[in-house]
Design an enzyme around this catalytic site. Structure first.
Site, mmCIF file in Angstrom:
data_model
loop_
_atom_site.group_PDB
_atom_site.id
_atom_site.type_symbol
_atom_site.label_atom_id
_atom_site.label_comp_id
_atom_site.label_asym_id
_atom_site.label_seq_id
_atom_site.Cartn_x
_atom_site.Cartn_y
_atom_site.Cartn_z
ATOM 1 N N ASP A 8 7.250 -12.463 24.570
ATOM 2 C CA ASP A 8 6.732 -11.154 24.173
ATOM 3 C C ASP A 8 5.758 -11.208 22.990
ATOM 4 O O ASP A 8 6.140 -11.546 21.874
ATOM 5 C CB ASP A 8 7.874 -10.228 23.789
ATOM 6 C CG ASP A 8 8.980 -10.163 24.826
ATOM 7 O OD1 ASP A 8 9.470 -11.235 25.212
ATOM 8 O OD2 ASP A 8 9.371 -9.054 25.210
ATOM 9 N N GLU A 39 3.871 -6.779 26.761
ATOM 10 C CA GLU A 39 4.295 -5.381 26.703
ATOM 11 C C GLU A 39 4.425 -4.811 25.291
ATOM 12 O O GLU A 39 4.543 -3.595 25.135
ATOM 13 C CB GLU A 39 5.621 -5.213 27.457
ATOM 14 C CG GLU A 39 6.821 -5.797 26.752
ATOM 15 C CD GLU A 39 8.058 -4.924 26.952
ATOM 16 O OE1 GLU A 39 7.991 -3.944 27.701
ATOM 17 O OE2 GLU A 39 9.067 -5.224 26.311
ATOM 18 N N ASN A 40 4.410 -5.660 24.267
ATOM 19 C CA ASN A 40 4.478 -5.172 22.879
ATOM 20 C C ASN A 40 3.196 -5.459 22.110
ATOM 21 O O ASN A 40 3.181 -5.467 20.878
ATOM 22 C CB ASN A 40 5.654 -5.820 22.142
ATOM 23 C CG ASN A 40 7.000 -5.490 22.736
ATOM 24 O OD1 ASN A 40 7.799 -6.373 23.016
ATOM 25 N ND2 ASN A 40 7.267 -4.210 22.942
ATOM 26 N N HIS A 68 8.423 -1.366 28.165
ATOM 27 C CA HIS A 68 7.475 -0.585 27.357
ATOM 28 C C HIS A 68 6.130 -0.418 28.054
ATOM 29 O O HIS A 68 5.134 -0.067 27.421
ATOM 30 C CB HIS A 68 7.271 -1.254 25.995
ATOM 31 C CG HIS A 68 8.480 -1.201 25.115
ATOM 32 N ND1 HIS A 68 8.941 -0.021 24.558
ATOM 33 C CD2 HIS A 68 9.340 -2.172 24.706
ATOM 34 C CE1 HIS A 68 10.020 -0.263 23.833
ATOM 35 N NE2 HIS A 68 10.284 -1.557 23.920
ATOM 36 N N HIS A 151 13.159 -9.477 32.640
ATOM 37 C CA HIS A 151 13.019 -8.751 31.370
ATOM 38 C C HIS A 151 14.279 -7.911 31.201
ATOM 39 O O HIS A 151 14.405 -6.829 31.782
ATOM 40 C CB HIS A 151 11.765 -7.874 31.419
ATOM 41 C CG HIS A 151 11.347 -7.332 30.094
ATOM 42 N ND1 HIS A 151 10.624 -8.068 29.175
ATOM 43 C CD2 HIS A 151 11.556 -6.129 29.518
ATOM 44 C CE1 HIS A 151 10.391 -7.339 28.100
ATOM 45 N NE2 HIS A 151 10.952 -6.156 28.284
ATOM 46 N N HIS A 176 12.456 -10.035 26.471
ATOM 47 C CA HIS A 176 12.932 -8.728 26.025
ATOM 48 C C HIS A 176 13.699 -8.766 24.709
ATOM 49 O O HIS A 176 13.478 -7.919 23.860
ATOM 50 C CB HIS A 176 13.792 -8.020 27.079
ATOM 51 C CG HIS A 176 14.298 -6.677 26.634
ATOM 52 N ND1 HIS A 176 13.450 -5.621 26.374
ATOM 53 C CD2 HIS A 176 15.563 -6.229 26.379
ATOM 54 C CE1 HIS A 176 14.174 -4.567 25.988
ATOM 55 N NE2 HIS A 176 15.447 -4.914 25.982
ATOM 56 N N HIS A 178 13.551 -10.944 22.245
ATOM 57 C CA HIS A 178 12.711 -11.456 21.158
ATOM 58 C C HIS A 178 13.343 -12.602 20.382
ATOM 59 O O HIS A 178 12.802 -13.030 19.368
ATOM 60 C CB HIS A 178 12.329 -10.335 20.171
ATOM 61 C CG HIS A 178 11.361 -9.345 20.723
ATOM 62 N ND1 HIS A 178 10.508 -8.599 19.935
ATOM 63 C CD2 HIS A 178 11.097 -8.956 22.006
ATOM 64 C CE1 HIS A 178 9.766 -7.804 20.687
ATOM 65 N NE2 HIS A 178 10.125 -8.010 21.964
#
Length: 258
Positions: A8, A39-40, A68, A151, A176, A178
């Protein structure tokens, strides 16, 4: 064939280290494909079409997304025009965007898709196990190796999907949470597996966010803004090597600083 899967990407620090390191990593590790979860990438929540272009121009071959995916206003109108970006495959069929991407190099076709876990994740999604089965059936004969991203929050759900797909895909790699897990391995039938590849971004943080407001929220429960942190920026990734038959030969997790 060798491919890199980047965990991520969080905010500007994550984007910048990806742009800085990818050319060096591709050359030094003789990488054929680079896949990244983005996604982040936009201020720690979601992504935009322009940021997708930045990551693709930096050397990422495929961008995957997670829960997200729709956080940035208007991205649902942009994703359809991004042919190397895929949203989770087990979202409702009415959702815009591609549910998979196939990239090719030297005659080898790599299928990439993401499934969302359903344990402790509130986003509406179909069963990730049945979705993965259906995707592999639908695309049979159109790929030589497959990277499936799970995820999800629960390590049990991630491990279960790994065993469910063992021998049918090249790799099942998790995102997901992290936080990288120390379980990178080859399963019995040569599928590479790791519960979570970890985060690409500021590690002097709480999951990529400034420390003080997160700690404060745990202490008193009052709302605060969780800004993206800036300290100790690292790239976290898993490298997988596979044969022409798509079976994994090796998996290596590593973390790198600029």
């Amino acid at each position: 064939m060798k491919f890199l899967f980047i965990g991520d990407i969080v905010g500007k620090p994550g984007r910048e280290i990806v742009s800085a390191l990818l050319p060096k990593l591709r050359a030094a590790r003789s990488l054929d494909f680079i896949v990244a979860n983005g996604e982040n990438a936009a201020a720690g929540a979601g992504i935009t079409g322009s940021l997708c272009k930045v990551l693709l121009d930096s050397g990422v071959d495929v961008i995957t997304l997670g829960d997200h995916v729709w956080d940035q206003k208007g991205f649902e109108n942009e994703i359809g025009g991004l042919d190397r970006v895929c949203r989770p495959a087990n979202l409702p069929a009415a959702c815009p965007g591609r549910d998979h991407v196939i990239v090719e190099k030297n005659g080898f076709r790599l299928l990439v898709f993401t499934v969302l876990g359903r344990s402790f994740i509130g986003m509406k999604a179909e069963c990730p196990f049945l979705c993965a089965d259906a995707m592999l059936r639908k695309l049979a004969g159109k790929y030589d190796g497959a990277l499936v991203e799970i995820h999800a929050e629960a390590t049990s759900e991630k491990q279960a999907l790994g065993w469910h797909l063992d021998g049918r895909v090249t790799a099942v790699l998790g995102t997901h949470t992290h936080v990288a897990t120390a379980d990178g391995s080859l399963l019995r039938q040569q599928t590479a597996f790791m519960c979570d590849v970890g985060m690409t971004g500021p590690h002097e943080s709480v999951l990529g966010r400034e420390i003080a407001p997160v700690v404060g929220r745990f202490l008193d429960g009052l709302p605060r803004r969780f800004e993206v942190a800036t300290g100790d920026v690292r790239l976290s990734a898993a490298q997988v090597e596979c044969g022409a038959d798509g079976r994994a030969l090796a998996i290596e997790w590593f973390s790198a600083r600029n």
